[in-house]
Design a protein around this motif. Structure first.
Motif, PDB file in Angstrom:
ATOM      1  N   UNK A  40       0.781  -1.237   0.000  1.00 54.88           N
ATOM      2  CA  UNK A  40       0.000   0.000   0.000  1.00 54.88           C
ATOM      3  C   UNK A  40       0.805   1.275   0.000  1.00 54.88           C
ATOM      4  N   UNK A  41       1.851   1.362   0.828  1.00 54.76           N
ATOM      5  CA  UNK A  41       2.647   2.579   0.920  1.00 54.76           C
ATOM      6  C   UNK A  41       3.448   2.898  -0.330  1.00 54.76           C
ATOM      7  N   UNK A  42       3.640   1.921  -1.190  1.00 53.82           N
ATOM      8  CA  UNK A  42       4.401   2.118  -2.424  1.00 53.82           C
ATOM      9  C   UNK A  42       3.508   2.368  -3.634  1.00 53.82           C
ATOM     10  N   UNK A  43       2.193   2.414  -3.399  1.00 54.79           N
ATOM     11  CA  UNK A  43       1.242   2.542  -4.503  1.00 54.79           C
ATOM     12  C   UNK A  43       0.759   3.985  -4.607  1.00 54.79           C
ATOM     13  N   UNK A  44       0.834   4.538  -5.798  1.00 53.79           N
ATOM     14  CA  UNK A  44       0.208   5.818  -6.103  1.00 53.79           C
ATOM     15  C   UNK A  44      -0.866   5.531  -7.147  1.00 53.79           C
ATOM     16  N   UNK A  45      -2.097   5.894  -6.819  1.00 54.82           N
ATOM     17  CA  UNK A  45      -3.195   5.705  -7.756  1.00 54.82           C
ATOM     18  C   UNK A  45      -3.141   6.775  -8.838  1.00 54.82           C
ATOM     19  N   UNK A  46      -3.705   6.465  -9.987  1.00 53.93           N
ATOM     20  CA  UNK A  46      -3.705   7.425 -11.087  1.00 53.93           C
ATOM     21  C   UNK A  46      -4.361   8.741 -10.664  1.00 53.93           C
ATOM     22  N   UNK A  47      -5.400   8.656  -9.864  1.00 53.13           N
ATOM     23  CA  UNK A  47      -6.085   9.867  -9.404  1.00 53.13           C
ATOM     24  C   UNK A  47      -5.219  10.709  -8.467  1.00 53.13           C
ATOM     25  N   UNK A  48      -4.192  10.108  -7.873  1.00 54.14           N
ATOM     26  CA  UNK A  48      -3.284  10.816  -6.967  1.00 54.14           C
ATOM     27  C   UNK A  48      -2.055  11.383  -7.686  1.00 54.14           C
ATOM     28  N   UNK A  49      -1.888  11.026  -8.940  1.00 53.31           N
ATOM     29  CA  UNK A  49      -0.707  11.448  -9.700  1.00 53.31           C
ATOM     30  C   UNK A  49      -0.920  12.867 -10.227  1.00 53.31           C
ATOM     31  N   UNK A  50      -0.818  13.842  -9.308  1.00 52.53           N
ATOM     32  CA  UNK A  50      -1.124  15.224  -9.631  1.00 52.53           C
ATOM     33  C   UNK A  50       0.108  16.072  -9.912  1.00 52.53           C
ATOM     34  N   UNK A  51       1.272  15.451 -10.015  1.00 59.37           N
ATOM     35  CA  UNK A  51       2.501  16.162 -10.371  1.00 59.37           C
ATOM     36  C   UNK A  51       3.247  15.351 -11.430  1.00 59.37           C
ATOM     37  N   UNK A  52       4.198  16.013 -12.076  1.00 64.72           N
ATOM     38  CA  UNK A  52       4.973  15.338 -13.125  1.00 64.72           C
ATOM     39  C   UNK A  52       5.770  14.156 -12.573  1.00 64.72           C
ATOM     40  N   UNK A  53       6.329  14.300 -11.377  1.00 67.07           N
ATOM     41  CA  UNK A  53       7.125  13.205 -10.803  1.00 67.07           C
ATOM     42  C   UNK A  53       6.242  12.038 -10.371  1.00 67.07           C
ATOM     43  N   UNK A  54       5.047  12.319  -9.909  1.00 63.55           N
ATOM     44  CA  UNK A  54       4.127  11.238  -9.551  1.00 63.55           C
ATOM     45  C   UNK A  54       3.660  10.500 -10.802  1.00 63.55           C
ATOM     46  N   UNK A  55       3.479  11.223 -11.915  1.00 62.88           N
ATOM     47  CA  UNK A  55       3.122  10.546 -13.172  1.00 62.88           C
ATOM     48  C   UNK A  55       4.285   9.676 -13.663  1.00 62.88           C
ATOM     49  N   UNK A  56       5.510  10.146 -13.465  1.00 66.99           N
ATOM     50  CA  UNK A  56       6.679   9.325 -13.790  1.00 66.99           C
ATOM     51  C   UNK A  56       6.683   8.065 -12.930  1.00 66.99           C
ATOM     52  N   UNK A  57       6.338   8.211 -11.655  1.00 69.36           N
ATOM     53  CA  UNK A  57       6.269   7.063 -10.745  1.00 69.36           C
ATOM     54  C   UNK A  57       5.244   6.042 -11.251  1.00 69.36           C
ATOM     55  N   UNK A  58       4.110   6.512 -11.748  1.00 69.98           N
ATOM     56  CA  UNK A  58       3.109   5.593 -12.308  1.00 69.98           C
ATOM     57  C   UNK A  58       3.674   4.813 -13.488  1.00 69.98           C
ATOM     58  N   UNK A  59       4.409   5.497 -14.340  1.00 72.06           N
ATOM     59  CA  UNK A  59       5.043   4.818 -15.480  1.00 72.06           C
ATOM     60  C   UNK A  59       6.019   3.766 -14.985  1.00 72.06           C
ATOM     61  N   UNK A  60       6.805   4.101 -13.969  1.00 70.18           N
ATOM     62  CA  UNK A  60       7.754   3.137 -13.410  1.00 70.18           C
ATOM     63  C   UNK A  60       7.028   1.966 -12.756  1.00 70.18           C
ATOM     64  N   UNK A  61       5.862   2.223 -12.187  1.00 75.65           N
ATOM     65  CA  UNK A  61       5.060   1.148 -11.601  1.00 75.65           C
ATOM     66  C   UNK A  61       4.657   0.145 -12.673  1.00 75.65           C
ATOM     67  N   UNK A  62       4.242   0.659 -13.821  1.00 78.87           N
ATOM     68  CA  UNK A  62       3.890  -0.226 -14.941  1.00 78.87           C
ATOM     69  C   UNK A  62       5.112  -1.030 -15.380  1.00 78.87           C
ATOM     70  N   UNK A  63       6.254  -0.344 -15.488  1.00 75.80           N
ATOM     71  CA  UNK A  63       7.481  -1.045 -15.892  1.00 75.80           C
ATOM     72  C   UNK A  63       7.883  -2.105 -14.872  1.00 75.80           C
ATOM     73  N   UNK A  64       7.587  -1.865 -13.600  1.00 75.14           N
ATOM     74  CA  UNK A  64       7.951  -2.820 -12.546  1.00 75.14           C
ATOM     75  C   UNK A  64       6.987  -4.003 -12.500  1.00 75.14           C
ATOM     76  N   UNK A  65       5.688  -3.730 -12.512  1.00 77.88           N
ATOM     77  CA  UNK A  65       4.705  -4.796 -12.302  1.00 77.88           C
ATOM     78  C   UNK A  65       4.451  -5.637 -13.553  1.00 77.88           C
ATOM     79  N   UNK A  66       4.559  -5.037 -14.710  1.00 77.89           N
ATOM     80  CA  UNK A  66       4.279  -5.756 -15.957  1.00 77.89           C
ATOM     81  C   UNK A  66       5.578  -5.928 -16.738  1.00 77.89           C
TER      82      UNK A  66
END
Length: 135
Positions: A40-66
């Motif tokens: 849970x603490x390592x998860x940022x939901x798409x709705x929470x990705x309100x900055x450029x770095x958080x959107x980068x984190x979402x991309x990295x999450x995809x690269x990590x999980x898939x």
């Protein structure tokens, strides 16, 4: 080697592409195969990705999980380049993240991106209070 995970009530866990949310009581289970997961603490939901770095984190999450796709890797490069153009002081973080990805250490890249998100917040805080001296 099996990994025992304990979840707090309501805590979320991502395993591969599956999202799991714990019920009202603390629970534990064992992952018996090698897989990628985020607590849970390592998860940022798409709705929470309100900055450029958080959107980068979402991309990295995809690269990590898939399994990484060329599209996701290209998106990472575009986002990283845009961040570097907007704030060159982010370059050391972005270089570290890129190096981790190149070495196949996708979780460590995610962790370094958490540092970048904190740095981004510190820049935003400084912009919000321009009269205060830097620490």
């Amino acid at each position: 080697m099996p990994l025992k995970i304990e979840l707090k009530p309501g805590e979320r866990l991502l395993i591969g592409g599956a999202s799991i949310r714990n019920g009202p009581r603390r629970s534990s289970f064992v992952i018996e195969t090698v897989t990628t997961f985020l607590r849970g603490g390592d998860i940022i939901l798409e709705s929470e990705a309100d900055t450029a770095c958080k959107r980068l984190y979402l991309t990295l999450t995809v690269l990590y999980l898939a399994e990484p796709t060329p599209e996701a890797e290209d998106l990472f490069v575009r986002q990283a380049n845009a961040l570097m153009a907007a704030a060159p002081s982010m370059a050391p973080y972005l270089r570290d993240i890129h190096d981790r990805l190149a070495e196949g250490e996708r979780y460590r890249a995610l962790k370094r991106c958490r540092d970048l998100i904190q740095y981004e917040q510190s820049l935003a805080d400084r912009l919000a209070s321009p009269g205060e001296p830097e620490p």
